[in-house]
Design a protein around this motif. Structure first.
Motif, short mmCIF file in Angstrom:
data_model
loop_
_atom_site.label_atom_id
_atom_site.label_comp_id
_atom_site.label_asym_id
_atom_site.label_seq_id
_atom_site.Cartn_x
_atom_site.Cartn_y
_atom_site.Cartn_z
N ILE A 1 0.86 -1.20 0.00
CA ILE A 1 0.00 0.00 0.00
C ILE A 1 0.89 1.25 0.00
O ILE A 1 0.69 2.17 -0.79
N LEU A 2 1.88 1.24 0.88
CA LEU A 2 2.73 2.43 1.03
C LEU A 2 3.47 2.76 -0.27
O LEU A 2 3.71 3.94 -0.57
N ARG B 1 2.37 2.81 -3.04
CA ARG B 1 1.49 3.53 -3.96
C ARG B 1 1.16 4.94 -3.48
O ARG B 1 0.35 5.63 -4.10
N LEU B 2 1.74 5.35 -2.37
CA LEU B 2 1.47 6.70 -1.85
C LEU B 2 2.31 7.74 -2.57
O LEU B 2 3.42 7.45 -3.00
#
Lengths: 162, 212
Positions: free
Chosen positions: B32-33, B35-36
Motif C-alpha cells: 500500500i505504502l 502507492r502513496l
C-alpha cells in the motif's frame, strides 16, 4: 477436472454457501488449482471452504464475475475503459469498511487485479489522513523515543507526530 | 452469485458494531505504502520506527519509483526562465503543463577556494530514484580546475555533497549518474578526454561512490 460444470459452490469462513462461475473462479490461482484437482459435479459432496468471511466474499465474487469475460477472452479498449470506471464505482461503495478484508482476501486468493485495486484505494484514502489516524487503522504504536522525535523534527521541520 | 444467508452473519455484526479493522501483514502494508505520493510518505515517516526505516531502504525506493512512474510520469525541465531572469526547474505533467516551479537551491561549497562561485545548477547530469545529479554552475570558467557535482532531491529537498573532481583536461568531461545494485550505492562516472591525434584519445576517467 470437469469441464461441463459451469458454476461451483464454495463455503465462506462463516459457513455460508456461495456460487461462483468457473470462468470467474479462474481469476484466482488457488481456486483454479482447486478446479483442476477436485471433482465439481452435482453429485459431489465436497464443498471447499474459502477462508474469507461472507461479506467480503460477496464483493470478491462480484469482482470476479465482472472481470471474468475480459480476463478469459481479451477485450477491446472501450471495454477496458468501461471496466476501469466500474472498478472505481466498485471501490466507492461501502467497501471502505471492508477494504482491509478485501486486501487480505485478494492476497490469499492470489488475485492480482483486485489486490492492486485495493492497495491503490487504501493509499488514496490514506493521503488525507493524519499520522494518528494512520496509526489507528494499522494498529501501530508510536515507538519513537523523545530524542528520536526531536531528531526527526530537527532534520525535517514541520514533521508531525499527531 | 447466490448469497444464501440474508441475515447478518457473525462477521457482519462485528463490522456493524465497531468497524473492527483487521491487522494486515507488513508485506501488504508495504504494497500500500509503495502507492502513496512522496508527500504522504514524507509525512508518514513519523508514524513509527519500522515505517521510517522502511522508507529509506533501496528496495522500497525502487518499488515506489516503479509505481509512480506508471501512475504519473513527469518531465523535469531545466531552462533559462526569462520571467525570473534565472535558470529554473519546472515539473511538467503529461500534457506539458507546469505542475510546479521548483526553486533552485544555492549550495555552499566548502571544499573549493571561494574565488570560484559554484552555487547554482549548471547542468543536470542524470536522475535516479528521485535524486538529481547536477554539475554546479560557472564551470565554463577558464582555468577552473574543479568539477563539482551535487545530488539534490527536489521532493525531499535533501542534498548531498560529492567530493570535488579535479579535471585533467580542459574538455568538458562526460558524466553519468546511476544506482549500482552490486555495491548498493549511487555511482557517478566521469570521463574526460582530449583528442591527441587521429590515432587515439588521451583520457581520464573516474568513478565516485556516493555513499549512504
Amino acid at each position: 477436472m470437469s469441464s461441463s460444470v459451469e458454476a461451483i459452490t464454495v463455503l465462506s469462513s462463516d459457513g455460508d454457501e456461495f456460487k461462483i462461475t468457473v470462468s470467474a473462479a479462474k481469476l484466482s490461482k488457488p481456486l483454479n488449482w482447486m478446479l483442476e484437482d477436485v471433482c465439481f459435479s452435482d453429485d459431489c459432496d465436497e464443498v471447499p471452504t474459502i477462508e474469507v468471511n461472507s461479506k467480503t466474499l460477496v464483493k470478491v465474487i462480484e469482482y470476479c464475475e465482472k472481470h471474468a469475460p475480459r480476463a478469459n477472452s481479451g477485450a477491446s479498449d472501450s471495454d477496458a475503459e468501461e471496466l476501469k470506471k466500474w472498478d472505481i464505482e466498485f471501490m466507492k461503495m461501502d467497501v471502505k469498511d471492508i477494504l482491509f478484508h478485501i486486501l487480505m482476501a485478494a492476497n490469499y486468493l492470489h488475485m492480482e487485479g483486485l489486490y492492486d485495486l485495493a492497495c491503490q484505494t487504501a493509499a488514496d484514502l490514506m493521503k488525507g489522513m493524519t499520522v494518528s489516524q494512520i496509526r489507528k487503522i494499522f494498529h501501530i504504536k508510536n515507538d519513537f523515543s523523545s530524542e528520536e522525535q526531536e531528531q526527526l523534527r530537527r532534520q525535517h521541520p514541520g514533521c508531525s507526530f499527531d | 452469485m447466490d448469497a444464501n444467508s440474508e441475515s447478518l452473519n457473525p462477521s457482519d455484526k462485528r463490522m456493524a458494531r465497531g468497524g473492527e479493522i483487521p491487522f494486515l501483514h507488513f508485506e501488504i502494508i508495504i504494497n500500500i505504502l509503495e502507492r502513496l505520493p512522496v508527500k504522504s510518505i514524507l509525512r508518514f515517516r513519523s508514524v513509527c520506527r519500522d515505517w521510517n526505516n522502511l522508507f529509506k531502504t533501496q528496495s522500497f525506493i525502487a518499488k515506489h519509483a516503479h509505481h509512480s512512474a506508471h501512475e504519473s510520469p513527469f518531465l523535469l525541465l531545466h531552462a533559462y526562465d526569462y520571467s525570473y531572469k534565472r535558470p529554473s526547474l519546472r515539473l511538467l505533467n503529461q500534457k506539458m503543463e507546469t505542475v510546479e516551479v521548483l526553486s533552485i537551491p544555492s549550495f555552499e561549497v566548502l571544499s573549493v577556494p571561494s574565488k570560484y562561485p559554484f552555487n547554482h545548477v549548471g547542468k543536470i547530469i542524470g536522475s535516479c530514484n528521485g535524486w538529481l545529479c547536477f554539475l554546479l554552475g560557472m564551470l565554463c570558467l577558464e582555468g577552473c580546475p574543479w568539477r563539482l557535482l551535487r545530488l539534490w532531491n527536489p521532493l525531499t529537498r535533501e542534498d548531498r555533497e560529492i567530493p570535488p573532481i579535479r579535471r585533467v583536461h580542459m574538455c568538458p568531461p562526460i558524466s553519468g549518474f546511476g544506482f549500482s545494485s552490486i555495491v548498493n550505492d549511487y555511482k557517478i562516472v566521469a570521463f574526460s578526454y582530449r583528442q591527441k591525434n587521429i590515432e587515439g584519445l588521451n583520457h581520464d576517467s573516474r568513478v565516485v561512490h556516493v555513499g549512504n
